[in-house]
Design a protein around this motif. Structure first.
Motif, PDB file in Angstrom:
ATOM      1  N   MET A 108     -12.844  -6.644 -10.395  1.00  0.00           N
ATOM      2  CA  MET A 108     -11.549  -5.987 -10.258  1.00  0.00           C
ATOM      3  C   MET A 108     -10.527  -6.730 -11.113  1.00  0.00           C
ATOM      4  N   ARG A 109      -9.664  -5.958 -11.763  1.00  0.00           N
ATOM      5  CA  ARG A 109      -8.619  -6.566 -12.579  1.00  0.00           C
ATOM      6  C   ARG A 109      -7.635  -7.305 -11.679  1.00  0.00           C
ATOM      7  N   PRO A 110      -7.050  -8.390 -12.194  1.00  0.00           N
ATOM      8  CA  PRO A 110      -6.135  -9.180 -11.352  1.00  0.00           C
ATOM      9  C   PRO A 110      -4.824  -8.481 -11.018  1.00  0.00           C
ATOM     10  N   ASP A 111      -4.489  -7.394 -11.731  1.00  0.00           N
ATOM     11  CA  ASP A 111      -3.219  -6.711 -11.446  1.00  0.00           C
ATOM     12  C   ASP A 111      -3.393  -5.481 -10.552  1.00  0.00           C
ATOM     13  N   VAL A 112      -4.603  -5.230 -10.084  1.00  0.00           N
ATOM     14  CA  VAL A 112      -4.871  -4.064  -9.234  1.00  0.00           C
ATOM     15  C   VAL A 112      -4.609  -4.428  -7.771  1.00  0.00           C
ATOM     16  N   PHE A 113      -3.878  -3.552  -7.083  1.00  0.00           N
ATOM     17  CA  PHE A 113      -3.608  -3.771  -5.666  1.00  0.00           C
ATOM     18  C   PHE A 113      -4.876  -3.500  -4.852  1.00  0.00           C
ATOM     19  N   LYS A 114      -5.055  -4.241  -3.766  1.00  0.00           N
ATOM     20  CA  LYS A 114      -6.188  -3.989  -2.875  1.00  0.00           C
ATOM     21  C   LYS A 114      -6.066  -2.609  -2.236  1.00  0.00           C
ATOM     22  N   GLN A 115      -4.842  -2.202  -1.954  1.00  0.00           N
ATOM     23  CA  GLN A 115      -4.570  -0.877  -1.388  1.00  0.00           C
ATOM     24  C   GLN A 115      -3.351  -0.313  -2.112  1.00  0.00           C
ATOM     25  N   PRO A 116      -3.431   0.921  -2.617  1.00  0.00           N
ATOM     26  CA  PRO A 116      -2.276   1.478  -3.330  1.00  0.00           C
ATOM     27  C   PRO A 116      -1.083   1.705  -2.404  1.00  0.00           C
ATOM     28  N   VAL A 117       0.079   1.757  -3.013  1.00  0.00           N
ATOM     29  CA  VAL A 117       1.317   2.091  -2.305  1.00  0.00           C
ATOM     30  C   VAL A 117       1.630   3.539  -2.682  1.00  0.00           C
ATOM     31  N   THR A 118       1.691   4.417  -1.699  1.00  0.00           N
ATOM     32  CA  THR A 118       1.966   5.827  -1.967  1.00  0.00           C
ATOM     33  C   THR A 118       3.455   6.085  -1.780  1.00  0.00           C
ATOM     34  N   ILE A 119       4.078   6.535  -2.858  1.00  0.00           N
ATOM     35  CA  ILE A 119       5.519   6.796  -2.833  1.00  0.00           C
ATOM     36  C   ILE A 119       5.791   8.233  -3.247  1.00  0.00           C
ATOM     37  N   PHE A 120       6.984   8.712  -2.905  1.00  0.00           N
ATOM     38  CA  PHE A 120       7.426  10.016  -3.362  1.00  0.00           C
ATOM     39  C   PHE A 120       8.117   9.848  -4.710  1.00  0.00           C
ATOM     40  N   VAL A 121       7.781  10.720  -5.661  1.00  0.00           N
ATOM     41  CA  VAL A 121       8.412  10.705  -6.980  1.00  0.00           C
ATOM     42  C   VAL A 121       8.899  12.113  -7.300  1.00  0.00           C
ATOM     43  N   GLY A 122       9.791  12.213  -8.239  1.00  0.00           N
ATOM     44  CA  GLY A 122      10.272  13.526  -8.663  1.00  0.00           C
ATOM     45  C   GLY A 122      10.856  14.310  -7.513  1.00  0.00           C
ATOM     46  N   LEU A 123      10.332  15.513  -7.326  1.00  0.00           N
ATOM     47  CA  LEU A 123      10.836  16.391  -6.274  1.00  0.00           C
ATOM     48  C   LEU A 123      10.043  16.237  -4.984  1.00  0.00           C
ATOM     49  N   GLY A 124       9.711  15.000  -4.654  1.00  0.00           N
ATOM     50  CA  GLY A 124       9.012  14.732  -3.407  1.00  0.00           C
ATOM     51  C   GLY A 124       7.510  14.782  -3.497  1.00  0.00           C
ATOM     52  N   PHE A 125       6.963  14.642  -4.690  1.00  0.00           N
ATOM     53  CA  PHE A 125       5.520  14.624  -4.849  1.00  0.00           C
ATOM     54  C   PHE A 125       4.991  13.222  -4.601  1.00  0.00           C
ATOM     55  N   PRO A 126       3.923  13.077  -3.819  1.00  0.00           N
ATOM     56  CA  PRO A 126       3.367  11.737  -3.587  1.00  0.00           C
ATOM     57  C   PRO A 126       2.596  11.251  -4.813  1.00  0.00           C
ATOM     58  N   ALA A 127       2.738   9.971  -5.096  1.00  0.00           N
ATOM     59  CA  ALA A 127       2.011   9.341  -6.190  1.00  0.00           C
ATOM     60  C   ALA A 127       1.546   7.973  -5.714  1.00  0.00           C
ATOM     61  N   GLU A 128       0.324   7.620  -6.071  1.00  0.00           N
ATOM     62  CA  GLU A 128      -0.204   6.315  -5.687  1.00  0.00           C
ATOM     63  C   GLU A 128       0.083   5.303  -6.782  1.00  0.00           C
ATOM     64  N   VAL A 129       0.699   4.206  -6.391  1.00  0.00           N
ATOM     65  CA  VAL A 129       0.945   3.088  -7.299  1.00  0.00           C
ATOM     66  C   VAL A 129      -0.180   2.099  -7.038  1.00  0.00           C
TER      67      VAL A 129
END
Length: 105
Positions: free
Chosen positions: A1-22
């Motif tokens: 696994m790359r050192p900058d990859v999160f163990k668990q993504p953070v799901t946020i709302f972007v744009g007009l309320g669409f969920p996106a995984e960071v």
């Protein structure tokens, strides 16, 4: 696994309320970098600096993730996790079935 990859993504709302995984520090950094200047605050500054430090290898990706998560929570960007949404829908269906069974009795 790359050192900058999160163990668990953070799901946020972007744009007009669409969920996106960071999923990575770089994705979190880009989101923070694009945040409007007039909305930036101390939480933004700390999260942005943490992501930059993680990209340089000075701190762990999970530390940056935690600070990004705090920023997202403060600004009401967090989307509910898929499992929580699925559980809520299953519970609603179950209570709807119970209600209709009560009406039939």
């Amino acid at each position: 696994m790359r050192p900058d990859v999160f163990k668990q993504p953070v799901t946020i709302f972007v744009g007009l309320g669409f969920p996106a995984e960071v999923r990575t520090v770089m994705e979190a950094y880009r989101h923070l970098d694009e945040w409007p200047a007039m909305l930036r605050d101390a939480a933004h500054s700390v999260a942005l600096k943490a992501c930059a430090a993680a990209l340089r290898g000075e701190i762990e990706a999970e530390t940056a993730r935690g600070l990004f998560l705090s920023f997202a929570e403060k600004h009401d960007l967090l989307a509910p996790e898929k499992t929580a949404v699925t559980s809520a829908r299953v519970a609603q269906r179950g209570s709807a079935r119970a209600s209709s069974a009560d009406l039939e009795s």
